[in-house]
Design a protein around this motif. Structure first.
Motif, PDB file in Angstrom:
ATOM      1  N   GLY A  61       1.154  -1.140   0.091  1.00 22.17           N
ATOM      2  CA  GLY A  61      -0.364   0.163   0.053  1.00 22.17           C
ATOM      3  C   GLY A  61       0.944   1.512   0.111  1.00 22.17           C
ATOM      4  N   SER A  62       1.736   1.458  -1.544  1.00 21.24           N
ATOM      5  CA  SER A  62       3.008   2.890  -1.011  1.00 21.24           C
ATOM      6  C   SER A  62       3.106   2.897  -2.828  1.00 21.24           C
ATOM      7  CB  SER A  62       3.556   3.125  -0.095  1.00 21.24           C
ATOM      8  OG  SER A  62       4.388   1.863  -0.706  1.00 21.24           O
ATOM      9  N   LEU A  63       3.563   3.919  -2.784  1.00 19.51           N
ATOM     10  CA  LEU A  63       4.115   3.666  -3.431  1.00 19.51           C
ATOM     11  C   LEU A  63       6.104   3.033  -3.722  1.00 19.51           C
ATOM     12  CD1 LEU A  63       3.060   7.274  -5.472  1.00 19.51           C
ATOM     13  CD2 LEU A  63       2.852   4.375  -6.365  1.00 19.51           C
ATOM     14  N   LEU A  64       6.589   2.022  -3.648  1.00 19.39           N
ATOM     15  CA  LEU A  64       7.723   2.360  -3.816  1.00 19.39           C
ATOM     16  C   LEU A  64       8.675   2.536  -4.334  1.00 19.39           C
ATOM     17  CD1 LEU A  64       7.375  -1.994  -3.097  1.00 19.39           C
ATOM     18  CD2 LEU A  64       7.638  -0.303  -0.486  1.00 19.39           C
ATOM     19  N   PRO A  65       9.341   2.942  -3.635  1.00 19.10           N
ATOM     20  CA  PRO A  65      10.136   2.386  -2.132  1.00 19.10           C
ATOM     21  C   PRO A  65       9.848   3.297  -1.112  1.00 19.10           C
ATOM     22  CG  PRO A  65      12.252   3.682  -3.188  1.00 19.10           C
ATOM     23  CD  PRO A  65      11.081   3.117  -4.812  1.00 19.10           C
ATOM     24  N   THR A 107      -0.189   9.160  -2.673  1.00 18.68           N
ATOM     25  CA  THR A 107       0.121   7.754  -2.324  1.00 18.68           C
ATOM     26  C   THR A 107       0.038   6.709  -3.633  1.00 18.68           C
ATOM     27  OG1 THR A 107       0.790   6.117  -0.674  1.00 18.68           O
ATOM     28  CG2 THR A 107      -1.862   6.881  -0.988  1.00 18.68           C
ATOM     29  N   GLY A 108       0.219   4.931  -2.886  1.00 24.39           N
ATOM     30  CA  GLY A 108      -0.355   4.570  -4.025  1.00 24.39           C
ATOM     31  C   GLY A 108      -0.525   2.944  -3.771  1.00 24.39           C
ATOM     32  N   VAL A 109      -0.282   2.234  -4.383  1.00 17.94           N
ATOM     33  CA  VAL A 109      -0.211   0.202  -4.752  1.00 17.94           C
ATOM     34  C   VAL A 109       1.092   0.692  -5.443  1.00 17.94           C
ATOM     35  CG1 VAL A 109      -2.272   0.152  -2.922  1.00 17.94           C
ATOM     36  CG2 VAL A 109      -2.057   0.458  -6.219  1.00 17.94           C
ATOM     37  N   THR A 110       2.063  -0.413  -5.073  1.00 18.19           N
ATOM     38  CA  THR A 110       2.880  -1.459  -5.475  1.00 18.19           C
ATOM     39  C   THR A 110       2.973  -2.486  -6.443  1.00 18.19           C
ATOM     40  OG1 THR A 110       4.411   0.626  -5.616  1.00 18.19           O
ATOM     41  CG2 THR A 110       5.073  -1.231  -6.378  1.00 18.19           C
ATOM     42  N   THR A 111       2.527  -3.215  -7.367  1.00 18.34           N
ATOM     43  CA  THR A 111       2.915  -5.283  -7.336  1.00 18.34           C
ATOM     44  C   THR A 111       5.135  -5.251  -7.332  1.00 18.34           C
ATOM     45  OG1 THR A 111       2.426  -5.256  -9.528  1.00 18.34           O
ATOM     46  CG2 THR A 111       0.470  -5.658  -7.510  1.00 18.34           C
ATOM     47  N   PHE A 112       4.939  -5.937  -6.907  1.00 23.01           N
ATOM     48  CA  PHE A 112       6.190  -6.188  -6.465  1.00 23.01           C
ATOM     49  C   PHE A 112       6.269  -7.365  -6.425  1.00 23.01           C
ATOM     50  CE2 PHE A 112       6.064  -5.613  -2.385  1.00 23.01           C
ATOM     51  CZ  PHE A 112       6.596  -6.286  -1.445  1.00 23.01           C
ATOM     52  N   ASN A 124      12.200  -6.611  -6.774  1.00 21.85           N
ATOM     53  CA  ASN A 124      11.402  -6.139  -8.235  1.00 21.85           C
ATOM     54  C   ASN A 124      10.427  -5.634  -8.126  1.00 21.85           C
ATOM     55  OD1 ASN A 124      14.501  -6.466  -8.278  1.00 21.85           O
ATOM     56  ND2 ASN A 124      14.106  -7.435 -10.110  1.00 21.85           N
ATOM     57  N   ILE A 125      10.067  -4.406  -8.735  1.00 21.31           N
ATOM     58  CA  ILE A 125       8.385  -3.544  -8.679  1.00 21.31           C
ATOM     59  C   ILE A 125       8.527  -3.677 -10.426  1.00 21.31           C
ATOM     60  CG2 ILE A 125       7.515  -1.804  -9.365  1.00 21.31           C
ATOM     61  CD1 ILE A 125       8.991   0.014  -7.238  1.00 21.31           C
ATOM     62  N   LEU A 126       6.550  -4.486  -9.929  1.00 25.94           N
ATOM     63  CA  LEU A 126       6.131  -4.627 -11.573  1.00 25.94           C
ATOM     64  C   LEU A 126       4.833  -3.434 -11.674  1.00 25.94           C
ATOM     65  CD1 LEU A 126       5.273  -8.541  -9.989  1.00 25.94           C
ATOM     66  CD2 LEU A 126       7.080  -8.099 -11.951  1.00 25.94           C
ATOM     67  N   ILE A 127       4.287  -3.368 -11.192  1.00 29.94           N
ATOM     68  CA  ILE A 127       3.247  -1.834 -11.303  1.00 29.94           C
ATOM     69  C   ILE A 127       3.039  -1.306 -10.076  1.00 29.94           C
ATOM     70  CG2 ILE A 127       1.533  -1.301 -13.130  1.00 29.94           C
ATOM     71  CD1 ILE A 127       0.706  -4.493 -13.197  1.00 29.94           C
ATOM     72  N   ASN A 133      11.390  -4.464 -12.383  1.00 32.21           N
ATOM     73  CA  ASN A 133      12.614  -3.601 -12.104  1.00 32.21           C
ATOM     74  C   ASN A 133      12.766  -3.180 -10.620  1.00 32.21           C
ATOM     75  OD1 ASN A 133      12.603  -2.763 -14.943  1.00 32.21           O
ATOM     76  ND2 ASN A 133       9.992  -1.701 -14.724  1.00 32.21           N
ATOM     77  N   PRO A 134      13.816  -3.086 -10.351  1.00 38.95           N
ATOM     78  CA  PRO A 134      14.964  -2.884  -9.110  1.00 38.95           C
ATOM     79  C   PRO A 134      14.223  -1.210  -8.985  1.00 38.95           C
ATOM     80  CG  PRO A 134      16.782  -3.313 -10.887  1.00 38.95           C
ATOM     81  CD  PRO A 134      15.385  -3.136 -11.874  1.00 38.95           C
ATOM     82  N   GLN A 135      14.314  -1.658  -6.788  1.00 38.64           N
ATOM     83  CA  GLN A 135      13.596  -0.495  -6.977  1.00 38.64           C
ATOM     84  C   GLN A 135      14.897   0.244  -6.887  1.00 38.64           C
ATOM     85  OE1 GLN A 135      11.243  -1.092  -3.426  1.00 38.64           O
ATOM     86  NE2 GLN A 135      10.683  -2.779  -3.528  1.00 38.64           N
ATOM     87  N   ASP A 136      13.827   2.100  -7.220  1.00 39.24           N
ATOM     88  CA  ASP A 136      15.464   3.091  -6.609  1.00 39.24           C
ATOM     89  C   ASP A 136      15.617   3.636  -5.570  1.00 39.24           C
ATOM     90  OD1 ASP A 136      15.136   3.804  -9.870  1.00 39.24           O
ATOM     91  OD2 ASP A 136      13.312   5.293  -9.153  1.00 39.24           O
ATOM     92  N   GLU A 137      16.643   3.781  -5.110  1.00 43.80           N
ATOM     93  CA  GLU A 137      17.370   3.989  -3.622  1.00 43.80           C
ATOM     94  C   GLU A 137      17.699   4.890  -3.308  1.00 43.80           C
ATOM     95  OE1 GLU A 137      16.902   1.591  -1.573  1.00 43.80           O
ATOM     96  OE2 GLU A 137      16.582  -0.146  -2.618  1.00 43.80           O
TER      97      GLU A 137
END
Length: 313
Positions: free
Chosen positions: A108-112, A131-136, A146-149, A191-195
């Motif tokens: 339940g967020s925009l990862l990272p 904010t948002g949602v992320t599948t990873f 790694n992030i999917l959408i 895609n790898p998460q931005d650090e």
């Protein structure tokens, strides 16, 4: 694809429903927490995901331990292409590595940003505008795969976490199906998460974290109240020199009203309830005094008309 779904609360059950009724994928197994006694009567409490699975005759698993050999063999026997995880426990590698398409989580967020247990609360508490949602894809660490959408929602100035939770619950359910479709036809590239240097975190929230510090700015106080409403709920104490009691605050608004009162005094004006602060005043709209039901400011005022001056601390 053949899907095993893992989750616990309503947030998860909504995604399970979306897969089961509005996709071409087959739910071959559902994993949720064991039943637990709760409340004064110690009545057995079952998860929202279990309720849904029973209502729709889905194969249900409730392991005490996720490393249990019988549970793992049962999972393997389902021949799932993918595991979907929404609001569940941290999985050991022996579980998430089973399916060929991998195991993905809905967060339940925009990862990272906001890795952790309470991402929706903290986004509102911090005054974020979106904010948002992320599948990873799940890996060895928490919320780092790694992030999917992802998909975004706007946070209004007076939106509380309950409203944002419900929006993300619906958007997230559709994102889960979109992710399944993309994994099936290989159109998704993880895609790898931005650090990012300044990551915001979302640790579990405890009771003491919910106490209002009335010395903070009005914006900070307002964001905390709406970021904890309706659950776990921001609280303070109120009273006078004789006694102080707990007071939960569910809703309030910032106001430009100038009050002639002492700092931290509860000011009762007709049907309106205010807290006089060093930086201005804050109006309380909905609250719950200790030992009482949740009520409007008007009802609270009616019950305290003849009392001496009250203060919060």
């Amino acid at each position: 694809m053949r899907v095993v779904f893992m989750g616990t609360p309503e947030f998860a059950a909504t995604s399970l429903h979306e897969i089961n009724t509005n996709s071409d994928h087959e739910v071959v197994g559902v994993v949720t927490v064991p039943d637990k006694p709760s409340g004064r009567g110690q009545k057995m409490n079952i998860s929202d995901v279990k309720k849904y699975a029973l209502e729709h005759d889905l194969h249900l698993l409730q392991p005490e331990k996720l490393r249990d050999e019988d549970f793992i063999e049962n999972l393997k026997s389902l021949n799932a292409d993918v595991f979907v995880v929404v609001a569940f426990r941290m999985l050991p590698q022996v579980v998430w590595s089973i399916p060929a398409k991998g195991t993905f989580n809905l967060h339940g967020s925009l990862l990272p940003q906001y890795r952790g247990a309470a991402p929706i609360n903290w986004a509102v508490i911090n005054g974020d505008k979106e904010t948002g949602v992320t599948t990873f894809l799940i890996d060895e660490k928490i919320d780092t795969g790694n992030i999917l959408i992802s998909d975004k929602v706007t946070i209004g100035e007076d939106d509380n976490v309950g409203k944002i939770h419900d929006e993300l619950m619906q958007i997230g359910a559709k994102l889960v199906v979109k992710t399944l479709d993309g994994l099936e036809n290989d159109s998704l590239k993880p895609n790898p998460q931005d650090e990012i240097l300044e990551l915001k975190h979302a640790p579990k929230i405890f009771k003491e974290d919910c106490k209002i510090d009335w010395n903070n700015s009005i914006d900070t106080i307002h964001n905390k109240i709406r970021g904890l409403s309706p659950y776990p709920c921001a609280w303070t104490t109120y009273g006078n020199d004789e006694t102080y009691k707990t007071l939960k605050i569910y809703a309030g608004v910032k106001t430009d009203l100038v009050l002639e009162a002492d700092n931290f005094q509860l000011v009762l004006q007709k049907n309106n309830l205010y807290v006089k602060l060093p930086s201005g005043s804050y109006e309380i709209l909905e609250l719950q005094p200790e030992g009482k039901r949740r009520m409007s400011a008007k009802d609270f005022i009616n019950g305290h008309k003849n009392e001496a001056s009250l203060f919060v601390k």
